[in-house]
Design a protein around this motif. Structure first.
Motif, PDB file in Angstrom:
ATOM      1  N   GLY A  49      29.515  80.839  25.296  1.00 38.79           N
ATOM      2  CA  GLY A  49      29.599  79.388  25.444  1.00 38.79           C
ATOM      3  C   GLY A  49      28.931  78.626  24.325  1.00 38.79           C
ATOM      4  O   GLY A  49      28.746  77.404  24.450  1.00 38.79           O
ATOM      5  N   VAL A  50      28.557  79.276  23.238  1.00 39.52           N
ATOM      6  CA  VAL A  50      27.935  78.581  22.113  1.00 39.52           C
ATOM      7  C   VAL A  50      29.033  78.094  21.193  1.00 39.52           C
ATOM      8  O   VAL A  50      29.862  78.903  20.735  1.00 39.52           O
ATOM      9  CB  VAL A  50      26.961  79.503  21.358  1.00 39.52           C
ATOM     10  N   CYS A  51      29.063  76.798  20.918  1.00 47.96           N
ATOM     11  CA  CYS A  51      30.117  76.211  20.084  1.00 47.96           C
ATOM     12  C   CYS A  51      29.567  75.843  18.709  1.00 47.96           C
ATOM     13  O   CYS A  51      28.374  75.981  18.436  1.00 47.96           O
ATOM     14  CB  CYS A  51      30.694  74.962  20.780  1.00 47.96           C
ATOM     15  N   ARG A  52      30.478  75.357  17.831  1.00 47.23           N
ATOM     16  CA  ARG A  52      30.133  75.149  16.446  1.00 47.23           C
ATOM     17  C   ARG A  52      29.032  74.105  16.241  1.00 47.23           C
ATOM     18  O   ARG A  52      28.286  74.194  15.269  1.00 47.23           O
ATOM     19  CB  ARG A  52      31.377  74.726  15.657  1.00 47.23           C
ATOM     20  N   ASN A  53      28.936  73.127  17.123  1.00 48.07           N
ATOM     21  CA  ASN A  53      27.916  72.098  16.942  1.00 48.07           C
ATOM     22  C   ASN A  53      26.545  72.523  17.444  1.00 48.07           C
ATOM     23  O   ASN A  53      25.582  71.768  17.338  1.00 48.07           O
ATOM     24  CB  ASN A  53      28.353  70.809  17.638  1.00 48.07           C
ATOM     25  N   ASP A  54      26.451  73.749  17.941  1.00 52.67           N
ATOM     26  CA  ASP A  54      25.167  74.253  18.425  1.00 52.67           C
ATOM     27  C   ASP A  54      24.422  74.941  17.269  1.00 52.67           C
ATOM     28  O   ASP A  54      25.017  75.695  16.511  1.00 52.67           O
ATOM     29  CB  ASP A  54      25.404  75.258  19.558  1.00 52.67           C
ATOM     30  N   PRO A  55      23.068  74.704  17.089  1.00 50.54           N
ATOM     31  CA  PRO A  55      22.308  75.364  15.989  1.00 50.54           C
ATOM     32  C   PRO A  55      22.346  76.891  16.074  1.00 50.54           C
ATOM     33  O   PRO A  55      22.329  77.577  15.051  1.00 50.54           O
ATOM     34  CB  PRO A  55      20.887  74.831  16.186  1.00 50.54           C
ATOM     35  N   LEU A  56      22.375  77.430  17.274  1.00 51.11           N
ATOM     36  CA  LEU A  56      22.411  78.889  17.400  1.00 51.11           C
ATOM     37  C   LEU A  56      23.720  79.478  16.869  1.00 51.11           C
ATOM     38  O   LEU A  56      23.778  80.644  16.460  1.00 51.11           O
ATOM     39  CB  LEU A  56      22.231  79.287  18.875  1.00 51.11           C
ATOM     40  N   TYR A  57      24.763  78.669  16.871  1.00 50.81           N
ATOM     41  CA  TYR A  57      26.066  79.144  16.379  1.00 50.81           C
ATOM     42  C   TYR A  57      25.981  79.502  14.894  1.00 50.81           C
ATOM     43  O   TYR A  57      26.465  80.564  14.464  1.00 50.81           O
ATOM     44  CB  TYR A  57      27.113  78.049  16.601  1.00 50.81           C
ATOM     45  N   GLU A  58      25.331  78.602  14.115  1.00 54.24           N
ATOM     46  CA  GLU A  58      25.250  78.844  12.674  1.00 54.24           C
ATOM     47  C   GLU A  58      24.394  80.069  12.365  1.00 54.24           C
ATOM     48  O   GLU A  58      24.718  80.865  11.453  1.00 54.24           O
ATOM     49  CB  GLU A  58      24.674  77.611  11.973  1.00 54.24           C
ATOM     50  N   VAL A  59      23.318  80.285  13.144  1.00 55.72           N
ATOM     51  CA  VAL A  59      22.469  81.461  12.941  1.00 55.72           C
ATOM     52  C   VAL A  59      23.250  82.740  13.225  1.00 55.72           C
ATOM     53  O   VAL A  59      23.214  83.727  12.466  1.00 55.72           O
ATOM     54  CB  VAL A  59      21.209  81.379  13.820  1.00 55.72           C
ATOM     55  N   GLY A  60      24.000  82.757  14.298  1.00 57.22           N
ATOM     56  CA  GLY A  60      24.788  83.929  14.650  1.00 57.22           C
ATOM     57  C   GLY A  60      25.897  84.207  13.633  1.00 57.22           C
ATOM     58  O   GLY A  60      26.194  85.353  13.293  1.00 57.22           O
ATOM     59  N   ARG A  61      26.519  83.093  13.131  1.00 59.88           N
ATOM     60  CA  ARG A  61      27.600  83.266  12.176  1.00 59.88           C
ATOM     61  C   ARG A  61      27.084  83.886  10.882  1.00 59.88           C
ATOM     62  O   ARG A  61      27.697  84.796  10.311  1.00 59.88           O
ATOM     63  CB  ARG A  61      28.247  81.920  11.885  1.00 59.88           C
ATOM     64  N   ARG A  62      25.920  83.402  10.420  1.00 60.35           N
ATOM     65  CA  ARG A  62      25.344  83.944   9.185  1.00 60.35           C
ATOM     66  C   ARG A  62      24.966  85.414   9.345  1.00 60.35           C
ATOM     67  O   ARG A  62      25.169  86.239   8.441  1.00 60.35           O
ATOM     68  CB  ARG A  62      24.124  83.136   8.772  1.00 60.35           C
ATOM     69  N   GLN A  63      24.418  85.755  10.503  1.00 55.53           N
ATOM     70  CA  GLN A  63      24.063  87.150  10.748  1.00 55.53           C
ATOM     71  C   GLN A  63      25.309  88.035  10.776  1.00 55.53           C
ATOM     72  O   GLN A  63      25.335  89.142  10.214  1.00 55.53           O
ATOM     73  CB  GLN A  63      23.304  87.272  12.068  1.00 55.53           C
ATOM     74  N   ALA A  64      26.367  87.547  11.384  1.00 52.30           N
ATOM     75  CA  ALA A  64      27.621  88.301  11.430  1.00 52.30           C
ATOM     76  C   ALA A  64      28.203  88.491  10.024  1.00 52.30           C
ATOM     77  O   ALA A  64      28.744  89.547   9.690  1.00 52.30           O
ATOM     78  CB  ALA A  64      28.626  87.591  12.333  1.00 52.30           C
ATOM     79  N   MET A  65      28.096  87.451   9.166  1.00 51.02           N
ATOM     80  CA  MET A  65      28.603  87.559   7.801  1.00 51.02           C
ATOM     81  C   MET A  65      27.826  88.614   7.010  1.00 51.02           C
ATOM     82  O   MET A  65      28.402  89.386   6.244  1.00 51.02           O
ATOM     83  CB  MET A  65      28.510  86.200   7.111  1.00 51.02           C
TER      84      MET A  65
END
Length: 380
Positions: A49-65
């Motif tokens: 349920g974490v969407c793009r406007n959530d700060p945790l989303y960007e942290v998870g995306r960077r870790q995945a990259m």
């Protein structure tokens, strides 16, 4: 590089090129499958349920990259290293398979080569390959080679018979002529004119005999069956020197000898004729009070016979021509006491029949230096 080695190397190179192309294709496919995919790494919302406007989303995306990049790098490195190792190992295996396959394919050719070597060494033209196998290229080549050996055997037999018959037919009338002229000259009632004519005829007859002997020796030297028996060139030279001592003394020519051991192989009778021709040439084409030097020695894998003499100056441009039949220096074609013009050509033929060489060069003081090189006896 032998044909077998070239075939094995070709197999290895072909495998190496094809393996490298396959490895490059696999590497590109793996790299394409591990590229960035937006639907997996940047969805609108995650399953939690974490969407793009959530700060945790960007942290998870960077870790995945970062995980994707590390996984892609390690996977591509493993594909490259293991693939390269497999290609190199496969190329080595292809070299071994190619080597064994070439040995199997070339086995009939090796048999042909061995037969040809035996014929060349023994001059036994009765040898045949007699290859038994399917009717293909190697079988045809072996049959053609056997046919060629048969034709050569017949040609050599015919030539030997011709030389033997020519030797008898040409020498017999000359011998009869010499006997008749000699008897006529020695008759008590022979006039001075008859004696002078007889002496001239004997000189001409002697020249014809030497000419025939030279031609027969030339033919024999070109087709000699070399037995390849070991002997020392020094022994042959000493024997020839002893025989030529009387002629040298008669012509007032001094002979210097320096004979070191010179072991070689071949047909000693022909080599004796070679040394005899060189020594006679050095004595007869000399001047009174002249000198002759004869030496033998061994140099690495060759043995050397050197004959030098004083005499008239010899132009350097005429050196090559003196080894041709009937070529003489200084236009000397009428002096029958100096030979028939075949001496050095016989020397060259006999030397080449033994796998040797003959070279000559003029001496600054006049005369010639002739060097004969023959293969050394391997067992020496």
């Amino acid at each position: 590089m032998s044909a077998r080695l070239r075939f094995a190397v070709s197999c290895a190179v072909v495998f190496l090129v094809l393996g490298a192309l396959v490895l490059a294709g696999v590497w590109l496919v793996v790299r394409s499958n591990l590229e960035y995919r937006a639907d997996l790494l940047t969805p609108a919302c995650t399953q939690d349920g974490v969407c793009r406007n959530d700060p945790l989303y960007e942290v998870g995306r960077r870790q995945a990259m970062r995980v994707r990049a590390a996984y892609q790098r390690d996977t591509l490195k493993a594909v490259r290293d293991l693939g390269a190792l497999a290609v190199v190992a496969g190329a080595a295996g292809a070299f071994g398979v190619g080597w064994r396959t070439a040995g199997w394919v070339l086995r009939p050719l090796r048999r042909m080569t061995e037969t040809a070597r035996q014929v060349a060494q023994s001059h036994d033209l009765t040898e045949r390959i007699s290859y038994e196998g399917p009717r293909e290229e190697v079988k045809e080549l072996a049959d053609v080679f056997d046919t060629m050996l048969g034709r050569l055997a017949r040609a050599f037999d015919a030539q030997r018979k011709f030389v033997a018959n020519a030797s008898h037919e040409l020498r017999t009338p000359l011998t009869i002529n010499r006997t008749l002229v000699d008897v006529a000259v020695r008759r008590p009632d022979a006039t001075d004119d008859v004696k002078r004519l007889g002496e001239s005829l004997l000189l001409v007859n002697a020249r014809h005999e030497r000419l025939i002997d030279g031609l027969l020796a030339l033919a024999e030297g070109e087709q000699a069956v070399l037995d390849r028996r070991p002997f020392d060139l020094t022994d042959v030279a000493e024997h020839v020197l002893d025989q030529a001592a009387a002629e040298a003394a008669e012509r007032e020519v001094t002979i210097h000898r320096l004979l070191d051991p010179a072991p070689t192989t071949g047909e000693a009778v022909l080599v004796e004729r070679l040394v005899q021709n060189l020594l006679e040439n050095a004595i007869r084409h000399n001047h009174p009070k002249g000198e002759v030097w004869l030496s033998t020695r061994r140099r690495a894998e060759r043995v050397e016979l050197v004959v030098a003499n004083t005499g008239l100056p010899v132009p350097a441009y005429e050196i090559e021509t003196i080894f041709e039949p009937f070529r003489r220096l200084h236009g000397d074609r009428l002096r029958s006491d100096r030979g028939s013009g075949l001496g050095l050509s016989i020397v060259k033929v006999i030397a080449e029949a033994h796998g040797g060489t003959v070279t000559g060069w003029p001496r600054e003081e006049g005369g010639l230096t002739i060097t004969v090189e023959l293969p050394v006896d391997p067992a020496a």
